[in-house]
Design an enzyme around this catalytic site. Structure first.
Site, PDB file in Angstrom:
ATOM      1  N   THR A 103     -21.920  20.635  19.167  1.00 48.93           N
ATOM      2  CA  THR A 103     -21.606  19.292  18.668  1.00 48.93           C
ATOM      3  C   THR A 103     -22.045  19.149  17.218  1.00 48.93           C
ATOM      4  O   THR A 103     -21.310  18.653  16.367  1.00 48.93           O
ATOM      5  CB  THR A 103     -22.310  18.224  19.520  1.00 48.93           C
ATOM      6  OG1 THR A 103     -21.955  18.397  20.883  1.00 48.93           O
ATOM      7  CG2 THR A 103     -21.917  16.826  19.066  1.00 48.93           C
ATOM      8  N   TRP A 106     -19.853  21.247  14.960  1.00 47.27           N
ATOM      9  CA  TRP A 106     -18.511  20.690  14.808  1.00 47.27           C
ATOM     10  C   TRP A 106     -18.467  19.672  13.676  1.00 47.27           C
ATOM     11  O   TRP A 106     -17.488  19.556  12.969  1.00 47.27           O
ATOM     12  CB  TRP A 106     -18.073  20.034  16.129  1.00 47.27           C
ATOM     13  CG  TRP A 106     -16.695  19.424  16.079  1.00 47.27           C
ATOM     14  CD1 TRP A 106     -15.516  20.044  16.370  1.00 47.27           C
ATOM     15  CD2 TRP A 106     -16.355  18.080  15.732  1.00 47.27           C
ATOM     16  NE1 TRP A 106     -14.461  19.180  16.228  1.00 47.27           N
ATOM     17  CE2 TRP A 106     -14.947  17.964  15.841  1.00 47.27           C
ATOM     18  CE3 TRP A 106     -17.086  16.970  15.346  1.00 47.27           C
ATOM     19  CZ2 TRP A 106     -14.273  16.774  15.572  1.00 47.27           C
ATOM     20  CZ3 TRP A 106     -16.405  15.777  15.070  1.00 47.27           C
ATOM     21  CH2 TRP A 106     -15.017  15.694  15.188  1.00 47.27           C
ATOM     22  N   HIS A 107     -19.573  18.932  13.529  1.00 40.34           N
ATOM     23  CA  HIS A 107     -19.568  17.873  12.517  1.00 40.34           C
ATOM     24  C   HIS A 107     -19.567  18.405  11.096  1.00 40.34           C
ATOM     25  O   HIS A 107     -19.133  17.722  10.185  1.00 40.34           O
ATOM     26  CB  HIS A 107     -20.758  16.945  12.710  1.00 40.34           C
ATOM     27  CG  HIS A 107     -20.536  15.925  13.781  1.00 40.34           C
ATOM     28  ND1 HIS A 107     -20.740  16.193  15.109  1.00 40.34           N
ATOM     29  CD2 HIS A 107     -20.096  14.647  13.696  1.00 40.34           C
ATOM     30  CE1 HIS A 107     -20.440  15.107  15.810  1.00 40.34           C
ATOM     31  NE2 HIS A 107     -20.044  14.156  14.976  1.00 40.34           N
ATOM     32  N   GLY A 108     -20.086  19.603  10.894  1.00 41.81           N
ATOM     33  CA  GLY A 108     -20.074  20.139   9.534  1.00 41.81           C
ATOM     34  C   GLY A 108     -20.632  21.536   9.460  1.00 41.81           C
ATOM     35  O   GLY A 108     -21.387  21.972  10.324  1.00 41.81           O
TER      36      GLY A 108
END
Lengths: 647, 466
Positions: B311, B314-316
């Site tokens: 997670t 995935w954000h960066g």
């Protein structure tokens, strides 16, 4: 029920569709789209050109988006409304429960890293090594040969009170003779001599010398402003037998043995002036000698007798004139005067061109918008070295005036504890300067008058009143008596002036403050010739005109401006390199200088050394605000104007 | 193209509505939607649009291949190919540079870093395409025989760039045909206008405040915490605003998307938070990673760590994001182990209050980790008072005073006041009144947002030459 609901729904859809759909359709088909935004001072976006490459890199689509948003219907009004919405986000913070304090634009600009090692090395080399020019540019054009001379008997317009010239004797300076031949030589050959330093120059450049020698005519070559012999100021009324080698015809005749002019070639720019002297060598027993002056081209050049026995020459329009000086039938010397338009090279529009002020840390406090400053020792040193280089190159006195900015007048310690102390900054800067450069610290004079209207409330500039105190500080630093402020003719140009702060902050609160533009006219009549960025010349009958706001001072920023003050000695010439803070300062120089040349280094790429080295600059001024004097950009720019391109 | 642009609102949407509602035929309508969606994406990515088209084509092929055979090993093979190609594309465009940098640091080598510009929205559409293939493999969804319909599912512009991550099976039937009643259109419009206002009126303003606060020369305790709070608010209003706009736009064309946000800032624990924040991502990882790994049946700790690592990642493509993910993994584990039980044991009201306070604190602190991809530890230090110049100073106080109302409004709208009021009174008033109220809100929000957007385009030539 459901049917009614359906109708309601449809009506609502139709309503919204009408409002926003209508707006949308109008935006799509709008026939006459505006192209300029007055308030933003820019061209609005237009439909971009289609090309496969602009499509592929996304710029075509981005261009269409900009085009639509720039020409949105009712944009001007909506922008105004939007700015008002901005003010709804909160309240003003109050310091001590009284004065409002609001920080504006607090984010620093991203400044590019400079290669300080390379720059410092370059300065070292220039100041300690020889002064060379990177790019010798062609100097002023030589006048065309064979200009016809007119009847030498014709007298120029001569003031009635001074009909004759007196040229009783020559100065006795046999010991200086070896130097003189150099000075009588072609002015243009003096290029190498311009680089040597003359400690006596400061005296030579001053007008104070001339009153000491009212009767004698000195063979001084004023245009260089450097090679000054000991001022032969002894006002010797006796005529002395003096013979010297001259280029004139062999000495003959009972009284006059030779006639010499101080120069035989002169180049002036439109609007500027100079002086020309004739020296007459006479044997013992000669009476007062009078010479006659003539001017072959009255449209290009104007001459008038000056109180010191020479003539003041002023360039009126481009052209060539032969000025002839005659004594009797036997002696006649000429000086060729060429009046040129200065060569302005205007640089291409530079997106990275820095303002003369960076909107960094602006804040509202009480009833004004204030600006701050910060100190960079490296950059200040570069600026100081630039001044030292100019001093070395031109050989005349260089004065550096650093204008503080508005936050210096705040006294509330709650605020001053958070901002840099400009007095301290100026002291630190002063310590970096070469003793040969006159660094003028105006801080204490301004602080004395801090309650006066020294800085604008809605603009980043100082007022002319603020500039006055800097002028006074400068005058005292060079032993001149500053003209008292009360002696200037005072006027208020505009009562309701709004300056740059609104456009920089886009903050509606700024609109609540008001400025008035106070103006102090120089005590002496002066004319101003401005060469604008298109090379066009404009004439004004004063260096303060009727332009709005701060632009009334020397008509704003232009590549090249000449101010001529006939009442002042025409061989006292100042060159001013400045940013816009200099504009309010320059009018005060009309009290002392015959010609003031103002160059804005941002708007021209001319080489001031090449174009003005023969001019006879007696003082150079650097006038910048404290931020500009702390940036490398300005030092770099000034160096470029003398042909040195630093990394 | 972005929703909060004048071109989108006043050219693209207008033309799209005209085109769509003038046509009755479903196939043509799909074509219009696909065409406009591709144009929408190409507007920002004129070259990578072909990447997306190609990726959908590949997944279309894999879907057909999977459903064409009954041989398990073959099916698995095609599934693996699909996942590898999707993740490969994502990994290449988003994570390659990060990966190389990490290798360089760990192993002290100097592999030259490649810099690839990441096509916008790639994290979203690769996940959508993967979800399709996995659902086909699991036989949770029927294979899509029409490439255009699959392309519509992936590229549909409302959710393409910023989510929500729509699952294929949720809208499978809607791809075929949809009905849009005037009521649907109005509701969609209402939802859209709220999202637009959240983004333009609140989120963008919060962003400016953060720039001001973090741009100050000296850091103050209040300034730093306020910055973190504003960032949390900005992220929430920005992201949930986009989801609202996506859901609203979808509704206007007859699509029903699932909710993505449910007032996460009133959560009472991290566990609660992740059931309210970016719910489509949470369910994606739950369905495709957590449960296949064993869920809470076995190796729960490991599963949680894996899911939250992913997670965060995935954000960066940066370590602070991974740290943020793992930060939540630890909190969730602690909560599952003890904290939630403890909350249950104390009386309800104090429990709720404590829960709120605790959650606000961990959320704001967590987003501080999220924000700083550079100078992370120094910035976190400021929050604990290390390196600050004082509690507050003239500049900080001035900025905060200047944005007091904004802060109050943002906090107010982060709490479900209006849904509560609507439930109590709104639903009892006659339909006409309801619709008029909602329409008034639409006009107000879209109008105010337009004013703001026009204002944003004001860019004077700042450096006057005088």
């Amino acid at each position: 029920m459901n049917k009614n609901n359906k109708i309601v729904d449809i009506v609502c859809v139709a309503l919204v569709g009408a409002i926003f759909g209508g707006t949308a359709l109008w935006n799509i088909v709008q026939p006459n789209r505006p192209t300029i935004s007055e308030s933003e001072k820019r061209m609005l976006a237009t439909m971009p050109e289609f090309s496969l490459s602009s499509l592929a890199d996304g710029s075509y689509f981005a261009g269409i988006s900009s085009f639509i948003s720039d020409t949105f219907i009712g944009r001007e009004q909506l922008v105004g409304l939007s700015k008002k919405l901005d003010t709804l986000t909160g309240v003003d913070y109050s310091v001590d429960g009284e004065e409002n304090f609001v920080l504006l634009n607090p984010v620093s600009e991203k400044r590019e890293e400079e290669d300080t090692d390379a720059i410092s090395a370059a300065f070292e080399a220039l100041l300690n090594g020889g002064a060379q020019q990177n790019e010798p540019e062609k100097g002023p054009e030589n006048p065309a040969p064979g200009t016809p001379e007119t009847d030498p008997i014709v007298l120029p317009e001569v003031p009635e009170d001074e009909p004759e010239e007196n040229a009783p004797e020559t100065p006795e300076e046999p010991e200086d003779r070896p130097e003189e031949p150099d000075e009588h030589a072609e002015p243009e050959d003096k290029s190498d001599e311009g680089k040597s330093e003359e400690p006596e120059e400061p005296e030579g450049s001053e007008g104070s010398e001339e009153p000491e020698t009212p009767d004698t005519l000195e063979n001084r070559d004023e245009e260089k402003g450097d090679k000054e012999k000991e001022p032969a100021s002894e006002a010797d009324p006796e005529k002395e037998p003096e013979s010297e080698e001259t280029e004139a015809p062999e000495p003959e005749g009972p009284a006059v043995t030779a006639l010499q002019l101080s120069r035989d070639k002169m180049t002036l720019t439109v609007g500027s002036g100079s002086v020309l002297y004739a020296t007459v060598n006479a044997e013992v027993g000669g009476e007062d000698v009078t010479v006659r002056w003539t001017n072959s081209n009255k449209e290009a050049v104007a001459i008038s007798l000056n109180p010191n026995g020479g003539i003041d020459v002023k360039g009126l329009a481009p052209g060539t004139a032969i000025l002839a000086c005659a004594y009797g039938k036997d002696f006649r010397e000429t000086c060729e005067v060429t009046v040129t338009e200065i060569e302005i090279e205007v640089p291409d529009y530079d997106e990275n061109m820095t303002a003369d002020f960076l909107p960094d840390g602006l804040f509202i406090y009480g009833d004004a918008v204030y600006t701050q400053a910060s100190y960079s020792e490296t950059n200040s040193r570069y600026y100081a070295q630039t001044a030292a280089y100019y001093q070395k190159l031109f050989g005349c006195r260089v004065n550096v005036i650093v204008a503080p900015v508005s936050s210096m007048v705040i006294q509330n310690p709650n605020v001053t504890s958070k901002i840099a102390d400009q007095g301290e900054i100026l002291d630190k800067m002063a310590a970096l300067y070469d003793p040969a450069v006159n660094f003028v610290n105006a801080y204490s004079k301004l602080w004395e008058h801090k309650k006066d209207y020294l800085f604008f409330r809605t603009d980043h500039h100082w007022t002319q009143r603020g500039a006055y105190y800097a002028y006074a500080a400068w005058a005292e630093s060079v032993d001149l008596e500053p003209t008292p402020l009360e002696d200037f003719e005072f006027a208020i140009h505009q009562e309701d002036y709004q300056g740059s702060m609104y456009n920089w902050t886009l903050n509606e609160k700024v609109k609540e403050f008001h400025d008035s533009v106070e103006v102090f006219y120089p005590t002496k009549k002066n004319t101003m010739t401005v060469t604008d960025k298109n090379g066009k010349t404009w004439q004004f009958n004063s260096c303060i005109n009727s332009n709005s706001g701060y632009l009334c001072f020397i008509s704003g920023d232009h590549p090249y401006t000449v101010i001529n003050v006939p009442e002042n000695p025409q061989d006292k010439n100042a060159l001013v390199m400045k940013d816009s803070f200099g504009n309010a300062f320059v009018p005060f120089l009309c009290e002392h200088y015959g010609n003031i040349i103002v160059v804005d280094a941002r708007h021209t790429t001319m080489n001031v050394y090449n174009q003005l080295k023969d001019y006879g600059i007696t003082d150079i001024f650097f006038v910048n605000n404290i931020q500009a004097a702390n940036t490398y950009g300005w030092a770099k720019r000034y160096m470029e104007r003398v042909g040195q391109y630093l990394p | 193209m972005v929703f909060s642009h004048l071109f989108f609102l006043y050219v693209f949407l207008a033309l799209l509505f005209l085109a769509y509602f003038a046509i009755r035929n479903n196939a043509w309508r799909r074509g219009v939607l696909v065409a406009f969606s591709l144009l929408f994406y190409a507007w920002g990515e004129p070259v990578c649009v072909f990447l997306m088209i190609g990726l959908v084509a590949a997944d279309y092929l894999f879907g057909r291949l999977i459903s064409a055979t009954r041989v398990e090993s073959r099916r698995k093979l095609w599934l693996v190919c699909a996942i590898v190609s999707n993740l490969g594309v994502l990994g290449f465009y988003k994570y390659l540079g990060f990966f190389i940098e990490t290798l360089n640091t760990i192993f002290n080598v100097s592999i030259p870093t490649v810099s690839v510009t990441m096509p916008i929205g790639i994290s979203f559409f690769t996940f959508q395409t993967m979800s399709y293939v996995i659902d086909v493999y699991r036989e949770d969804a029927k294979v899509q025989k029409s490439y255009i319909r699959l392309l519509l599912y992936v590229s549909f512009f409302p959710q393409l760039i910023a989510g929500p991550i729509v699952r294929y099976k949720d809208i499978e039937a809607q791809l075929e045909s949809r009905t849009v009643s005037a009521a649907d259109f109005n509701e969609g419009l209402f939802r859209f206008s709220r999202g637009l206002a959240k983004k333009v009126l609140i989120a963008d303003n919060c962003a400016k405040v953060i720039d001001s606060l973090y741009g100050l020369q000296e850091a103050t305790l209040l300034g730093r915490w306020a910055g973190a709070v504003f960032f949390t608010l900005q992220l929430y209003f920005d992201f949930s605003g986009y989801s609202d706009m996506a859901i609203g736009l979808g509704r206007m064309f007859g699509f029903r998307f699932l909710e993505n946000f449910n007032y996460p800032l009133i959560s009472t624990s991290a566990t609660d938070f992740w059931r309210r924040w970016h719910m489509s991502l949470g369910t994606f990882f739950r369905d495709y990673v957590y449960i296949p790994l064993g869920g809470n049946r076995h190796d729960q700790q490991r599963n949680i760590l894996v899911v939250w690592f992913l997670t965060g990642l995935w954000h960066g493509a940066s370590w602070n994001f991974i740290l943020w993910g793992l930060y939540y993994a630890v909190l969730l584990m602690i909560e599952k182990a003890t904290l939630l039980d403890w909350f249950k044991r104390i009386p309800r009201i104090p429990s709720k209050i404590l829960g709120h306070i605790y959650t606000v604190f961990i959320t704001v602190f967590g987003f501080a980790i999220f924000y700083f991809d550079k100078n992370l530890f120094r910035s976190l230090g400021y929050l604990f008072g290390i390196g600050i110049s004082g509690l507050t100073d003239l500049f900080t106080s001035s900025i905060l005073a200047d944005n007091l109302f904004l802060l109050a409004a943002a906090i107010f709208f982060a709490i479900p006041v209006f849904p509560y009021l609507w439930k109590r009174w709104g639903e009892k008033i006659p339909y006409t009144a309801q619709r008029i109220l909602k329409t008034a809100v639409v006009i107000l929000f879209v109008g105010a947002s337009t004013v703001r957007l026009v204002g944003n385009s004001y860019s004077p030539f700042l450096y006057f030459r005088f």
